[in-house]
Design a protein around this motif. Sequence first.
Motif, PDB file in Angstrom:
ATOM      1  N   PHE A 128      64.008  15.863  -0.285  1.00 15.52           N
ATOM      2  CA  PHE A 128      65.234  16.636  -0.409  1.00 15.52           C
ATOM      3  C   PHE A 128      66.143  16.486   0.811  1.00 15.52           C
ATOM      4  N   ASP A 129      67.443  16.513   0.553  1.00 14.41           N
ATOM      5  CA  ASP A 129      68.476  16.434   1.576  1.00 14.41           C
ATOM      6  C   ASP A 129      68.528  17.769   2.325  1.00 14.41           C
ATOM      7  N   PRO A 130      68.312  17.796   3.655  1.00 19.49           N
ATOM      8  CA  PRO A 130      68.375  19.058   4.404  1.00 19.49           C
ATOM      9  C   PRO A 130      69.709  19.775   4.259  1.00 19.49           C
ATOM     10  N   ASP A 131      70.783  19.009   4.021  1.00 20.17           N
ATOM     11  CA  ASP A 131      72.115  19.606   3.860  1.00 20.17           C
ATOM     12  C   ASP A 131      72.538  19.641   2.390  1.00 20.17           C
ATOM     13  N   GLY A 132      71.577  19.502   1.495  1.00 26.37           N
ATOM     14  CA  GLY A 132      71.887  19.347   0.080  1.00 26.37           C
ATOM     15  C   GLY A 132      72.585  20.519  -0.581  1.00 26.37           C
ATOM     16  N   LYS A 159      69.970  11.706   7.682  1.00 23.24           N
ATOM     17  CA  LYS A 159      70.054  12.913   8.511  1.00 23.24           C
ATOM     18  C   LYS A 159      69.203  12.745   9.761  1.00 23.24           C
ATOM     19  N   VAL A 160      68.024  12.148   9.597  1.00 21.25           N
ATOM     20  CA  VAL A 160      67.111  11.953  10.723  1.00 21.25           C
ATOM     21  C   VAL A 160      67.567  10.816  11.621  1.00 21.25           C
ATOM     22  N   TYR A 161      68.082   9.741  11.010  1.00 21.91           N
ATOM     23  CA  TYR A 161      68.504   8.550  11.756  1.00 21.91           C
ATOM     24  C   TYR A 161      69.953   8.206  11.412  1.00 21.91           C
ATOM     25  N   PRO A 162      70.906   8.986  11.892  1.00 21.73           N
ATOM     26  CA  PRO A 162      72.306   8.783  11.503  1.00 21.73           C
ATOM     27  C   PRO A 162      72.905   7.465  11.975  1.00 21.73           C
ATOM     28  N   LEU A 179      63.055  14.753  15.067  1.00 26.29           N
ATOM     29  CA  LEU A 179      63.355  16.028  14.438  1.00 26.29           C
ATOM     30  C   LEU A 179      63.556  15.739  12.954  1.00 26.29           C
ATOM     31  N   PHE A 180      62.634  16.193  12.118  1.00 30.36           N
ATOM     32  CA  PHE A 180      62.634  15.806  10.710  1.00 30.36           C
ATOM     33  C   PHE A 180      63.577  16.639   9.838  1.00 30.36           C
ATOM     34  N   TYR A 181      64.006  17.795  10.316  1.00 32.96           N
ATOM     35  CA  TYR A 181      64.813  18.699   9.492  1.00 32.96           C
ATOM     36  C   TYR A 181      64.076  19.039   8.191  1.00 32.96           C
ATOM     37  N   ASN A 182      62.776  19.080   8.279  1.00 36.56           N
ATOM     38  CA  ASN A 182      61.923  19.342   7.117  1.00 36.56           C
ATOM     39  C   ASN A 182      60.755  20.180   7.606  1.00 36.56           C
ATOM     40  N   THR A 183      60.603  21.378   7.066  1.00 39.73           N
ATOM     41  CA  THR A 183      59.609  22.314   7.577  1.00 39.73           C
ATOM     42  C   THR A 183      58.195  21.770   7.493  1.00 39.73           C
ATOM     43  N   LEU A 184      57.879  21.009   6.451  1.00 44.98           N
ATOM     44  CA  LEU A 184      56.542  20.451   6.311  1.00 44.98           C
ATOM     45  C   LEU A 184      56.144  19.669   7.555  1.00 44.98           C
ATOM     46  N   PHE A 185      57.083  18.964   8.148  1.00 48.86           N
ATOM     47  CA  PHE A 185      56.803  18.180   9.352  1.00 48.86           C
ATOM     48  C   PHE A 185      57.064  18.985  10.618  1.00 48.86           C
ATOM     49  N   ASP A 186      58.233  19.606  10.713  1.00 50.12           N
ATOM     50  CA  ASP A 186      58.600  20.282  11.944  1.00 50.12           C
ATOM     51  C   ASP A 186      57.677  21.446  12.275  1.00 50.12           C
TER      52      ASP A 186
END
Length: 408
Positions: free
Chosen positions: A102-106, A151-154, A330-337
């Motif tokens: 999923f897109d963190p800014d979706g 998002k992670v690698y702009p 910084l993954f912007y994803n709770t599962l990882f962060d």
Amino acid sequence: MKKSDLKKYAKLIVNVGANVQENQEVVISANVNDAYFIPYLVEECYKAKAKRVSVEWSSQPVSKLAYQYESVEALSEIPNWKIEKMKYAAEKLPVMIHVGSFDPDGMKGISNDKMMAVRRSGAVFKPYRDQMDGKYQWTIAALAGEAWAKKVYPNLSKKDAVKKLWDEIFKCARVYGDPIKNWDEHNKDLVGRSLKLDQMNIKTLKYKASNGTDFSIDLIPGTHFIGGGEISKQNIFYNPNMPTEECFNTPNKHTANGVLMASKPLSVMGRVVSDFGFKFKDGKVVEVLANNILDQKSLESLINIDEGAKMLGEVALVPFDSPVNQSGVLFYNTLFDENACCHFALGRGFTENINDYQTKSEEEIKKYDINESLVHCDFMIGTSDLSITAITNDGEEIAIFKDGTWAF
């Protein structure tokens, strides 16, 4: 990413994450953008001799359009077929596999108040979730998608960003080398640390860090730490999160006092918030600390969804030198962060932390006063200088964390 690596990952998710057994039903929740990966999962489920495999599809852009054009009333209506589906799940206890990119800014641009108002309608499902709690196998794993990767690698192209994100997912989920052996050793380490924590007979945990965190909270007597995999009511070992680096427990929701400052950004209902914290008194958030007014409104919407959202349901210990944090991403994803460093969760707590919870009646479990809420939102508080001190029931002080990592 090579097809052979994707198939290897799918096999790990099915056999180690969910640990699908012969004649079990399996439900896979997936995003339509990830359709290329799902056949690998389905085939591995059937190879594990699953009785039936179903796929439930979702689309973040479609969900966003629904929020843009439908009223709160329309979005909150729960058709009977959804309730019947939950009833079936509560009765049959299928294995649940959740995968996505999923897109963190979706959901950016959608009113947080609207999303939270709609989310409250989910209370109708609570009795069925309670009935299923701790009784079935489930797992969550991530897939690399373009929006998330950019998002992670702009600064990378879409192709290179996706490739890089897949590489980090595989590293953090211990896919490279012998993944089965990797997870066996990792689970043994986390289980051993959880047992050590339980042997300390901890009453209170005290947190201190230079970013402003100064906080204490009690554990609930008769509960235990869980690390790595868990065991279902059918005595089947499974790993709910891939990756996982935490040893967690459910705290006494009435005893949170002090300030917790977040150390990483957090995606709240499709909006990424950063540089925030919470002030607690007698268990409840009494002040949201944020530099940005929009971030503050998002966080206030979150904690006001119900009374339980203002209180804590999880305390998790994760070393600052975890593989996820060592990645520097910084993954912007709770599962990882959440697996990068120590964290807490606002909202719903876990009954599986209660000792011998599977043998206890609903009335017995309620006596533990585990926090209840429609939400469970993890936020990271681990820093390189975080110290955590345990106060035992005998009054002894034991260093649990020093300089952000395990002190034992």
